[in-house]
Design an enzyme around this catalytic site. Structure first.
Site, mmCIF file in Angstrom:
data_model
loop_
_atom_site.group_PDB
_atom_site.id
_atom_site.type_symbol
_atom_site.label_atom_id
_atom_site.label_comp_id
_atom_site.label_asym_id
_atom_site.label_seq_id
_atom_site.Cartn_x
_atom_site.Cartn_y
_atom_site.Cartn_z
ATOM 1 N N ASP A 178 6.036 0.659 0.196
ATOM 2 C CA ASP A 178 5.684 1.139 1.529
ATOM 3 C C ASP A 178 6.800 2.120 1.881
ATOM 4 O OD1 ASP A 178 5.635 1.590 4.287
ATOM 5 O OD2 ASP A 178 4.486 -0.245 4.595
ATOM 6 N N HIS A 179 6.500 3.411 1.857
ATOM 7 C CA HIS A 179 7.608 4.375 1.950
ATOM 8 C C HIS A 179 8.333 4.299 3.297
ATOM 9 C CE1 HIS A 179 4.725 7.040 4.014
ATOM 10 N NE2 HIS A 179 5.755 7.761 4.396
ATOM 11 N N HIS A 241 2.503 0.408 7.160
ATOM 12 C CA HIS A 241 3.698 0.903 7.850
ATOM 13 C C HIS A 241 3.921 0.222 9.205
ATOM 14 C CE1 HIS A 241 3.149 3.730 4.717
ATOM 15 N NE2 HIS A 241 2.398 4.588 5.355
HETATM 16 C C1 BG6 Z 1 0.924 7.870 4.439
HETATM 17 C C2 BG6 Z 1 -0.488 8.073 4.928
HETATM 18 O O1 BG6 Z 1 1.098 6.557 3.996
HETATM 19 O O2 BG6 Z 1 1.833 8.120 5.497
HETATM 20 C C3 BG6 Z 1 -0.667 9.468 5.489
HETATM 21 O O3 BG6 Z 1 -1.399 7.878 3.854
HETATM 22 C C4 BG6 Z 1 0.384 9.777 6.524
HETATM 23 O O4 BG6 Z 1 -1.962 9.628 6.051
HETATM 24 C C5 BG6 Z 1 1.785 9.439 6.000
HETATM 25 O O5 BG6 Z 1 0.301 11.147 6.837
HETATM 26 C C6 BG6 Z 1 2.813 9.548 7.109
HETATM 27 O O6 BG6 Z 1 4.093 9.392 6.567
HETATM 28 P P1 BG6 Z 1 5.349 10.093 7.225
HETATM 29 O O7 BG6 Z 1 6.502 9.631 6.409
HETATM 30 O O8 BG6 Z 1 5.102 11.570 7.148
HETATM 31 O O9 BG6 Z 1 5.391 9.647 8.657
#
Ligand code: BG6
Length: 482
Positions: A178-179, A241
């Site tokens: 989960d980044h 997230h």
């Molecule tokens: C991803 C989603 O996990 O997270 C995308 O699939 C989204 O739809 C993105 O745009 C948002 O990540 P961040 O780090 O740009 O807030």
């Protein structure tokens, strides 16, 4: 720990994620010496690339993300890359992959250590996991698997995928990415909560009125309409997230900082997740879909989106727990495409306290995750030269030079995979709870669709649908970020 011996296999080696995130992150880890002489990477994908072509691609990926690099280092790094053309359903290709992995293991003295990385379309995850097991791709050293999101699209499919993966890998060796858990300010939540008496002592149901999590995006779905139609904002952003952030905000203090203790504390909280009734969902949840403007498409006009799509590009709702320091406190979330601006943030709203000045504001603790990274606490003080009350922010910000040192989330998380630290990855028992909750909401919305009740429409580049201002428990609550 440096120079970790390993052969890494990236399924989806020609893809966007590998190019934009994984190759640059691996290069940084190589520069730090974490992987050095004894590693090899096999990129696989359907395209008929050669080793040389993959190496050129990896080199391009590094140059695109790094302003100043030593060309010698880049060349030395890319020489560790190999390409295997691969159809994920073809058994013979797994045999070829196995042979190549073994050959590279010998050549680089990788000690039988393997990392498998699923970086391709999620519909293939189960097939790959099954073949890894059937064709015995794991080796004699450590065997770890990294799985991108989405991990399933509901509880049933997530359970099935989990079974396919656990046939070859123990839970401790499965790294569900989960980044958001790799982001600096998300990693700052626990230290902030547990090292400051000033914060820890008010972080409870007596003092917190509500908690608000907003993950707003300026962009629309762009070219990802096909994927998004199978997902929607709830599965795309809330199931992973938002839930992970909320878990970090509401979990009890872990006994220590080991991955095991942190997962245990999370689990303790999640076992007490309150499952809302249909009536509560109707009252406290909103789904929306963005409309077009003079210059932009509405969601239904985006490529690969059905004309009558009911997929939500915005979701807001409420989550409560029965246990933990903020038991019973409403935690509101919202996320959506085509907001006024990109902003990922958390607002902790403290209760009002009666006081002789009357007009004082509540204290809020705000953590901005993106794009600017900061924490501020709103406090009251005296207005100069009058007896009135003014509101000020105590700020915790980062110098430009510090911001420059913050590693990309993927670099941090890949590092953790190499050193076997699963703290910032999603445990299966967490995921199961998240899906149970999401399934309930999806089911309620499905019933609404059948009754002719569709997502509310909202104008692009504002703050999402107005209906999301009505999801609060009481009339004295409102979005702090507006
Ligand atoms: C991803 C989603 O996990 O997270 C995308 O699939 C989204 O739809 C993105 O745009 C948002 O990540 P961040 O780090 O740009 O807030």
């Amino acid at each position: 720990m440096n120079n970790i011996p390993v052969v890494m296999i990236i399924f989806g080696g020609s893809g966007d994620l590998a190019h934009r995130k994984l190759y640059p992150a691996l290069f940084n880890l190589y520069e730090q010496g974490l992987i050095r002489d004894n590693f090899a990477v096999i990129g696989t994908a359907r395209r008929p690339w050669t080793h040389e072509y993959l190496r050129e691609q990896v080199s391009d990926a590094i140059h695109e993300t790094h302003k100043e690099v030593s060309e010698n280092d880049v060349q030395a790094f890319v020489s560790h890359f190999y390409y295997q053309s691969h159809d994920v359903t073809n058994v013979e290709h797994y045999q070829a992959l196995k042979e190549l992995a073994q050959e590279l293991d010998d050549r680089y003295s990788a000690q039988g250590n393997r990392i498998f990385y699923m970086a391709m379309a999620p519909r293939f995850f189960g097939t790959i996991a099954t073949h890894i097991n059937d064709q015995h791709l794991t080796s004699t050293g450590f065997n770890r698997i990294v799985v991108e999101k989405p991990f399933g699209r509901d509880l049933a499919s997530a359970e099935k995928l989990n079974q396919q993966i656990t046939a070859s890998f123990a839970e401790d060796d499965i790294f569900r990415i989960d980044h958001y858990l790799g982001k600096e300010m998300v990693q700052n939540i626990l230290p902030l909560r547990f090292t400051n008496p000033l914060i820890k002592n008010v972080w409870n149901s007596d003092n917190v009125k509500n908690i608000q999590v907003t993950l707003a995006e300026r962009l629309g779905v762009e070219a990802r309409g096909g994927y998004y139609e199978t997902s929607g904002a709830l599965r795309d952003m809330v199931q992973n997230h938002i839930f992970q952030i909320i878990t970090l905000l509401a979990m009890p203090q872990p006994t220590d900082l080991t991955a095991k203790s942190i997962h245990q504390a999370k689990q303790e909280l999640l076992d007490s997740l309150v499952m809302p009734t249909k009536e509560e969902i109707d009252q406290h949840f909103v789904r929306g879909q963005y409309l077009g403007s003079d210059t932009t498409f509405g969601y239904k006009q985006e490529p690969n989106v059905a004309e009558d799509s009911t997929t939500e590009t915005f979701a807001a709702g409420q989550i409560k727990f029965q246990k933990g320091p903020v038991a019973g406190v409403p935690i509101y979330f919202r996320t959506g495409k085509e907001f006024r601006e990109k902003e990922s943030r958390i607002d902790i709203v403290l209760k009002h306290m009666s006081n002789p000045y009357g007009q004082a504001h509540s204290n809020n603790i705000t953590i901005v995750i993106d794009p600017q990274m900061e924490i501020y606490i709103t406090i009251n003080g005296k207005k100069i030269s009058t007896s009135g009350i003014r509101r000020e922010n105590l700020d915790y910000t980062f110098a430009k030079s510090e911001l420059a040192q913050v590693p990309d989330g993927y670099e941090r998380l890949l590092h953790d995979v190499f050193v076997n630290d699963s703290t910032n990855f999603t445990h299966w028992s967490e995921l199961k709870n998240y899906w149970k909750f999401i399934d309930l909401i999806e089911d309620a919305w499905h019933q609404d669709n059948q009754a002719g009740k569709k997502p509310v429409e909202y104008l692009p580049y504002r703050m999402g649908p107005k209906a999301a201002d009505q999801i609060f428990d009481s009339a004295t609550e409102h979005w702090i970020y507006d």
